[in-house]
Design a protein around this motif. Structure first.
Motif, short mmCIF file in Angstrom:
data_model
loop_
_atom_site.label_atom_id
_atom_site.label_comp_id
_atom_site.label_asym_id
_atom_site.label_seq_id
_atom_site.Cartn_x
_atom_site.Cartn_y
_atom_site.Cartn_z
N ILE A 1 -54.20 -9.14 -62.68
CA ILE A 1 -55.30 -9.68 -63.49
C ILE A 1 -54.85 -9.94 -64.93
CG2 ILE A 1 -56.20 -7.37 -64.07
CD1 ILE A 1 -58.20 -10.65 -63.52
N LYS B 1 -64.24 -5.07 -62.49
CA LYS B 1 -65.22 -5.13 -63.58
C LYS B 1 -66.56 -5.69 -63.11
CE LYS B 1 -65.97 -6.93 -68.22
NZ LYS B 1 -65.36 -7.19 -69.52
N CYS C 1 -66.85 -9.73 -57.14
CA CYS C 1 -65.43 -9.73 -56.81
C CYS C 1 -64.98 -8.37 -56.28
CB CYS C 1 -64.63 -10.14 -58.05
SG CYS C 1 -62.86 -9.91 -57.90
N GLN C 2 -65.43 -7.31 -56.95
CA GLN C 2 -64.99 -5.97 -56.53
C GLN C 2 -65.36 -5.72 -55.07
OE1 GLN C 2 -67.27 -2.58 -57.74
NE2 GLN C 2 -65.44 -1.39 -58.21
N SER D 1 -68.62 -14.60 -59.67
CA SER D 1 -67.62 -13.70 -60.29
C SER D 1 -67.42 -14.05 -61.76
CB SER D 1 -66.29 -13.80 -59.55
OG SER D 1 -66.42 -13.30 -58.25
N LEU D 2 -66.97 -13.06 -62.47
CA LEU D 2 -66.82 -13.23 -63.93
C LEU D 2 -65.61 -14.07 -64.30
CD1 LEU D 2 -67.62 -12.29 -66.84
CD2 LEU D 2 -66.12 -10.34 -66.48
N GLY E 1 -61.86 -13.72 -59.15
CA GLY E 1 -62.94 -13.66 -58.16
C GLY E 1 -63.42 -15.05 -57.77
S1 SF4 Z 1 -63.84 -11.59 -61.01
FE1 SF4 Z 1 -62.37 -11.02 -62.55
S2 SF4 Z 1 -63.52 -9.58 -63.85
FE2 SF4 Z 1 -64.63 -9.68 -61.93
S3 SF4 Z 1 -63.76 -7.94 -60.73
FE3 SF4 Z 1 -62.66 -9.83 -60.18
S4 SF4 Z 1 -60.86 -9.73 -61.45
FE4 SF4 Z 1 -62.34 -8.35 -62.38
#
Ligand code: SF4
Length: 563
Positions: free
Chosen positions: A323, A496, A500-501, A538-539, A543
């Motif tokens: 990341i 975060k 996505c997590q 996703s942020l 993601g």
């Molecule tokens: S989309 Fe980005 S910020 Fe969100 S959990 Fe996945 S890697 Fe982390």
């Protein structure tokens, strides 16, 4: 009472303590090199010296895969088993390595090590030494464990050698060799002749250069934004955290011709008004870290840094977190924190590293800048096509006769790259090509005459991404490929944000069932729902693209997902 001798650590920490928290990653690397891992007294001493809360230091150690707070063997061997290495028999190599593990040797499965052209890859660290080996087999493991296996050479070829002229020789070109090939001329011309920063920005804007890291943002526009932003100091950052499965171009550029990238960075720093340059290289690239650091020393001795040219360059090593290739996560990492992406806006040009105006560019992008400023925007535009000007690097791996790094002008066809340059598909007919990396999409036979440009690939539904071209012949099991990609994202999600997590975990579980032929009712819908939810909610880019290859495969081969 601890029986750990902290004296050597205290001597080392003196160098880092003036920087405070910003030196946390280098300090932890140094501490781990002394003690082999980061036991509690060591961690507490680092926290005290850098004035960082102990809980934060633990949070950072746990975030990065290459830091250990439990004892490990004196030597840690990491074997890659992502798709390209898997095609070269990585699973058997990993199993053989695991059988050799003992109290002296820790063996781990590693996410992509950036040697997709030289699978199977293994990274070995012992104390402050790190090496990465390609073409590892079960038979060569003894030498790999002892860190004395031979080095496998990268194949570098193509229609052009603008960026790669000095690459692929098995060693780094020296500053003298780079200068003899016309290197540093742009810096001398621009700074010596006092071209104003705005002149540099205009030339880069006129060249039509867009970022080669995947986002394809216009480089000159980015520089202009940082140059005009209020606030000081300003920072220039080189993103050398290349970790996308299938990508190895930045590694070969850094290992072969580090001065070119540093010259590009200095030109960028001059353009935006920054004096401090950070180059953040992934921790799994020990050779690149060593060679870029040596190049910085050469530049310093030759007067390109410090008094003659008012720049300072600091090389930073990542610690095993994909990341951190996301630009704001990379800033957090340099600042001594876990690599969590920030919410954007604000953008780095106004609120970047340490909250200051910052320009950040990928390695390949910067490698093109000296050419533009030496030969001019018009000459650059004569390479490539009108809308996709310049040369481009393609990382070709998998089932081709000559896996390697290829430089070509934008506009050649996929067929030309595969057949004429890489020697054609091996082991059977073509099944598919993964384009753009783990976050990419699959091409098939029908796409072979698509031109390699941003616009042609976009209309064919293929992302150029970071230039990944991973080739699979018809004997390959694409379910296994998807499973490995799914595992990669589930491992690398920073955690975060929930879409996505959780999404990458669920996606991985369903892909496991698909690979085993044990799909449950509703899995197809579930996989698609999870994918689109990650894409939409996703942020950050990880993601948002974690389902890209899976969704592309579901469209191409729907029968593969049905039970
Ligand atoms: S989309 Fe980005 S910020 Fe969100 S959990 Fe996945 S890697 Fe982390």
């Amino acid at each position: 009472m601890s029986n750990i001798d902290l004296v050597p650590l205290q001597a080392t920490l003196k160098e880092f303590s003036p920087q405070g928290r910003a030196a946390l990653l280098p300090a932890l690397h140094a501490a781990q090199a002394i003690y082999g891992y980061l036991p509690e007294p060591v961690t507490a001493e680092v926290a005290r010296a850098l004035r960082v809360p102990l809980a934060d230091v633990y949070g950072v150690i746990e975030f990065y895969a290459m830091f250990y707070n439990e004892p490990v063997g004196k030597t840690v061997v990491r074997v890659c088993a992502d798709p390209a290495c898997a095609m070269c028999g990585a699973d058997a190599v990993l199993e053989a390595a695991q059988r050799k593990a003992n109290s002296d040797y820790t063996v781990e499965r590693a996410p992509c090590l950036g040697l997709c052209n030289l699978g199977t890859a293994a990274n070995v660290t012992s104390g402050d030494r790190g090496l990465t080996f390609g073409k590892v087999t079960a038979d060569s493991l003894d030498a790999v464990f002892a860190m004395n296996a031979g080095e496998a050479a990268d194949y570098v070829g193509g229609d052009l050698r603008v960026l790669t002229a000095l690459c692929g020789q098995g060693r780094a070109a020296t500053l003298a060799e780079y200068e003899a090939a016309g290197g540093m001329a742009a810096l001398k011309k621009v700074i010596g002749g006092k071209t104003p920063p705005a002149g540099v920005i205009n030339e880069v804007k006129n060249s039509g250069l867009v970022g080669r890291g995947g986002a394809a943002f216009p480089t000159g526009v980015k520089w202009e934004g940082a140059a005009k932003a209020a606030g000081s100091p300003k920072y220039f950052v080189v993103n050398a955290d290349e970790s996308e499965p299938g990508t190895f171009k930045d590694r070969i550029l850094m290992e072969g011709d580090p001065c070119r990238i540093l010259e590009g960075a200095m030109l960028g720093a001059y353009a935006i008004g920054a004096n401090k340059i950070y180059i953040y290289i992934r921790g799994e690239y020990p050779t690149a870290i060593e060679r870029v650091s040596a190049a910085v020393d050469e530049l310093r001795q030759a007067g390109y840094l410090g008094s003659g040219f008012d720049f300072d360059i600091e090389v930073r090593s990542g610690a095993g977190a994909y990341i951190c290739g996301e630009e704001t996560a990379l800033f957090e990492s340099i600042e001594g924190k876990r690599g969590f992406p920030r919410v954007k806006p604000p953008f780095p040009t106004t609120h970047g590293l340490f909250g200051k105006p910052t320009a950040i560019n990928n390695v390949e992008t910067l490698a093109t800048v000296p050419y533009i400023l030496t030969h001019g925007a018009t000459a650059f535009r004569q390479l490539g096509t009108e809308k996709s000007p310049g040369p481009k690097l393609f990382c070709v791996s998998g089932d081709v006769a000559r896996p390697g790094l290829y430089e070509a002008p934008f506009g050649v066809t996929i067929r030309h790259l595969l057949d004429d340059l890489a020697g054609g598909v091996t082991g059977g007919g073509l099944k598919s090509i993964l384009f753009g990396g783990a976050a990419g999409a699959f091409a098939t036979e029908k796409d072979l005459d698509v031109k390699l440009t941003f616009e042609d690939l976009r209309s064919a539904g293929l992302p150029l991404g970071s230039g990944v071209v991973m080739v699979f012949n018809e004997t390959r099991d694409m379910r296994d490929v998807l499973l490995r990609l799914g595992r990669f994202f589930a491992h690398e999600s920073c955690g975060k944000c929930y879409p996505c997590q959780l999404g990458t975990q669920r996606q991985h579980e369903i892909l496991e069932r698909v690979a085993e032929g044990k799909q449950r009712a509703g899995d197809v819908t579930r996989l698609s729902d999870v994918g689109w939810t990650m894409t939409d909610a996703s942020l950050c880019g990880l993601g948002q693209t974690a389902a890209s290859a899976v969704l592309s495969a579901m469209k191409l081969w729907p029968e593969m997902f049905k039970g």
